[in-house]
Motif scaffolding. Structure first.
Motif, PDB file in Angstrom:
ATOM      1  N   GLU A 225       0.713  -1.459  -0.476  1.00 33.98           N
ATOM      2  CA  GLU A 225      -0.067  -0.192  -0.013  1.00 33.98           C
ATOM      3  C   GLU A 225       1.182   1.205  -0.015  1.00 33.98           C
ATOM      4  O   GLU A 225       0.455   2.192  -0.909  1.00 33.98           O
ATOM      5  CB  GLU A 225      -0.655   0.005   1.140  1.00 33.98           C
ATOM      6  N   ALA A 226       1.445   1.192   0.589  1.00 31.30           N
ATOM      7  CA  ALA A 226       2.700   2.613   0.841  1.00 31.30           C
ATOM      8  C   ALA A 226       3.076   2.079  -0.635  1.00 31.30           C
ATOM      9  O   ALA A 226       3.127   3.684  -0.721  1.00 31.30           O
ATOM     10  CB  ALA A 226       4.228   1.780   1.795  1.00 31.30           C
ATOM     11  N   LEU A 227       4.280   1.558  -1.594  1.00 34.21           N
ATOM     12  CA  LEU A 227       4.415   1.968  -2.856  1.00 34.21           C
ATOM     13  C   LEU A 227       3.665   2.333  -3.643  1.00 34.21           C
ATOM     14  O   LEU A 227       3.478   3.204  -3.991  1.00 34.21           O
ATOM     15  CB  LEU A 227       4.749   0.323  -2.890  1.00 34.21           C
ATOM     16  N   GLY A 228       2.151   2.362  -3.856  1.00 34.79           N
ATOM     17  CA  GLY A 228       0.598   2.300  -4.231  1.00 34.79           C
ATOM     18  C   GLY A 228       0.795   3.673  -3.863  1.00 34.79           C
ATOM     19  O   GLY A 228       0.850   4.417  -5.181  1.00 34.79           O
ATOM     20  N   ASP A 229       1.210   4.555  -2.246  1.00 33.56           N
ATOM     21  CA  ASP A 229       0.842   5.744  -2.089  1.00 33.56           C
ATOM     22  C   ASP A 229       1.654   7.343  -3.006  1.00 33.56           C
ATOM     23  O   ASP A 229       1.519   8.213  -3.754  1.00 33.56           O
ATOM     24  CB  ASP A 229       0.638   5.696  -1.206  1.00 33.56           C
ATOM     25  N   LEU A 230       3.281   5.848  -2.714  1.00 33.37           N
ATOM     26  CA  LEU A 230       3.799   7.097  -3.450  1.00 33.37           C
ATOM     27  C   LEU A 230       4.749   6.800  -4.912  1.00 33.37           C
ATOM     28  O   LEU A 230       4.809   8.151  -5.532  1.00 33.37           O
ATOM     29  CB  LEU A 230       5.427   5.486  -2.862  1.00 33.37           C
ATOM     30  N   GLN A 231       3.790   5.713  -5.686  1.00 34.39           N
ATOM     31  CA  GLN A 231       4.305   6.217  -6.791  1.00 34.39           C
ATOM     32  C   GLN A 231       3.326   6.833  -7.541  1.00 34.39           C
ATOM     33  O   GLN A 231       3.389   7.625  -8.609  1.00 34.39           O
ATOM     34  CB  GLN A 231       4.574   4.747  -7.312  1.00 34.39           C
ATOM     35  N   GLU A 232       1.920   6.976  -6.788  1.00 36.05           N
ATOM     36  CA  GLU A 232       1.088   8.312  -7.246  1.00 36.05           C
ATOM     37  C   GLU A 232       1.431   9.278  -6.466  1.00 36.05           C
ATOM     38  O   GLU A 232       1.502  10.295  -7.796  1.00 36.05           O
ATOM     39  CB  GLU A 232      -0.393   7.784  -6.394  1.00 36.05           C
ATOM     40  N   ALA A 233       2.079   9.933  -6.195  1.00 33.97           N
ATOM     41  CA  ALA A 233       2.480  10.669  -5.452  1.00 33.97           C
ATOM     42  C   ALA A 233       3.682  11.436  -6.159  1.00 33.97           C
ATOM     43  O   ALA A 233       3.565  12.423  -6.799  1.00 33.97           O
ATOM     44  CB  ALA A 233       2.902  10.453  -4.329  1.00 33.97           C
ATOM     45  N   ALA A 234       4.398  10.339  -6.839  1.00 38.81           N
ATOM     46  CA  ALA A 234       5.365  11.216  -7.664  1.00 38.81           C
ATOM     47  C   ALA A 234       5.232  11.416  -9.366  1.00 38.81           C
ATOM     48  O   ALA A 234       5.332  12.029  -9.357  1.00 38.81           O
ATOM     49  CB  ALA A 234       6.411   9.708  -8.156  1.00 38.81           C
ATOM     50  N   LEU A 235       3.820  10.592  -9.191  1.00 41.21           N
ATOM     51  CA  LEU A 235       3.175  11.390 -10.676  1.00 41.21           C
ATOM     52  C   LEU A 235       2.656  12.949 -10.454  1.00 41.21           C
ATOM     53  O   LEU A 235       2.769  13.937 -11.483  1.00 41.21           O
ATOM     54  CB  LEU A 235       2.217  10.395 -11.241  1.00 41.21           C
ATOM     55  N   PHE A 236       2.046  12.629  -9.492  1.00 39.87           N
ATOM     56  CA  PHE A 236       1.632  13.839  -9.132  1.00 39.87           C
ATOM     57  C   PHE A 236       2.612  15.151  -9.117  1.00 39.87           C
ATOM     58  O   PHE A 236       2.314  16.491  -9.333  1.00 39.87           O
ATOM     59  CB  PHE A 236       1.177  13.987  -7.703  1.00 39.87           C
ATOM     60  N   ALA A 237       3.985  14.996  -8.027  1.00 38.11           N
ATOM     61  CA  ALA A 237       4.674  15.888  -7.868  1.00 38.11           C
ATOM     62  C   ALA A 237       5.213  15.782  -8.877  1.00 38.11           C
ATOM     63  O   ALA A 237       5.638  17.288  -9.245  1.00 38.11           O
ATOM     64  CB  ALA A 237       5.895  15.047  -7.371  1.00 38.11           C
TER      65      ALA A 237
END
Length: 270
Positions: free
Chosen positions: A92-104
Motif C-alpha cells: 500500500e505504501a508503494l502504491g501511495d508513493l508511486q501515485e505521489a510521484a506522478l503528481f509531484a
C-alpha cells in the motif's frame, strides 16, 4: 499566520510534540488552510497518534483532489505512504508513493520529488525490490546534488541504509546509519537523531556487538523519555533489558520492568 509560523519552526529541530498544538489550532480555525492540516497529520503520526494522523491526511487528500492541487495531493500521499510504511503495509505504501510521484512531476518542487524518491527507496527495500530501490536512490541523489538540498542528507543516508540492509550488507548499513545520525545532529533534528541512534544500535546487535550497543540503548531510553516518545522508550528499554538479562544482570532490569510492561500493553492495544 503567526501561530502557524511558530509551529513550523519546531519540526525543523524534530520537536513535533510542541509543534502539534499550533497546527491543531490553525487547522481548526481555518479548515481551508491545507498546509496546517498536512503538518498536523505529520505531527500526529510523529507523536504516536497514527489513527488520528491517518484520518487527518485522508480528509486532506479528498480536499486536495477536489481542488486539483497537484502539489498538495503529492505531499499528502507522501505522508500516507510513510504511515503505511510505519505500519508495515508495504504494498500500500508503494502504491501511495508511486501515485505521489506522478503528481509531484507536475510541479517544480525538487525537494518534494526527492522526498518521494527516498521514501520509495525505503519501501522498495522492505519489499526486496532492490533494482527499484537503487534507481530511486540514484534519482534522489541527482535531485539533492542538482538543487543543493543538503538538508536532506540525513534522509539520503537513511535510505542508503535501507538499501544496504535489503542486500544483507550489515557493515554498509551501519556506515550509512552513522552518516544519517551525523547529518541529523548537524542540523539539530533531535527526533531524527533518536531514530538514527536506534538504527545504529540495531546494526551493532545484528553484528553480535551487544556490548557496544548497550550504552546507545541506555542513552536512548533516557532521551526518549524526555521527548515523550513511547514507542522508542519501549523499543530501547526492551533491547537494553534483553542485553542485561543475557549478561546475568537481572537486578538492573527490575527498575524498568514495570514501565516496559505497561508500555508493552499500550503498544499492543494501539
Amino acid at each position: 499566520a503567526q501561530t502557524y509560523a511558530r509551529g513550523i519552526d519546531l519540526p525543523m529541530h524534530g520537536d513535533w510534540a510542541n509543534a502539534k498544538p499550533y497546527f491543531l489550532l490553525v487547522a481548526k480555525g481555518d479548515p481551508d488552510f491545507p498546509s496546517a492540516r498536512l503538518h498536523l497529520g505529520q505531527a500526529q503520526i510523529n507523536t504516536d497518534q497514527l489513527s488520528e494522523g491517518g484520518a487527518t491526511l485522508q480528509a486532506l487528500l479528498v480536499q486536495a483532489r477536489a481542488g486539483k492541487d497537484a502539489s498538495m495531493v503529492a505531499r499528502t500521499l507522501l505522508q500516507l505512504g510513510n504511515l503505511a510504511l510505519i505500519q508495515h503495509r508495504h504494498d500500500e505504501a508503494l502504491g501511495d508513493l508511486q501515485e505521489a510521484a506522478l503528481f509531484a512531476a507536475r510541479t517544480d518542487a525538487a525537494d518534494l520529488q526527492a522526498a518521494i524518491a527516498l521514501k520509495t527507496v525505503n519501501t522498495a527495500a522492505r519489499l526486496k525490490r532492490t533494482p527499484l530501490a537503487q534507481s530511486e536512490l540514484q534519482r534522489a541523489r541527482e535531485l539533492i546534488a542538482q538543487h543543493g538540498l543538503h538538508q536532506m542528507d540525513g534522509d539520503l543516508h537513511n535510505s542508503e541504509a535501507f538499501l544496504a540492509g535489503a542486500r544483507g550488507d550489515l557493515v554498509g548499513k551501519e556506515k550509512a546509519d552513522r552518516a544519517a545520525l551525523a547529518a541529523s545532529e548537524a542540523i539539530g533534528n533531535q527526533h531524527n537523531a533518536l531514530g538514527d541512534t536506534y538504527n545504529v544500535a540495531l546494526d551493532l546487535m545484528q553484528q553480535d556487538r551487544a556490548i557496544e550497543a548497550l550504552p546507545l540503548f541506555a542513552s536512548l531510553y533516557q532521551r526518549s523519555q524526555q521527548q515523550g516518545d513511547s514507542w522508542l522508550i519501549f523499543a530501547s528499554g526492551d533491547q537494553q533489558a534483553r542485553i542485561l538479562l543475557d549478561a546475568g544482570l537481572s537486578e538492573r532490569v527490575a527498575p524498568m520492568a514495570q514501565q516496559l510492561h505497561e508500555l508493552g500493553i499500550q503498544q499492543h492495544n494501539a
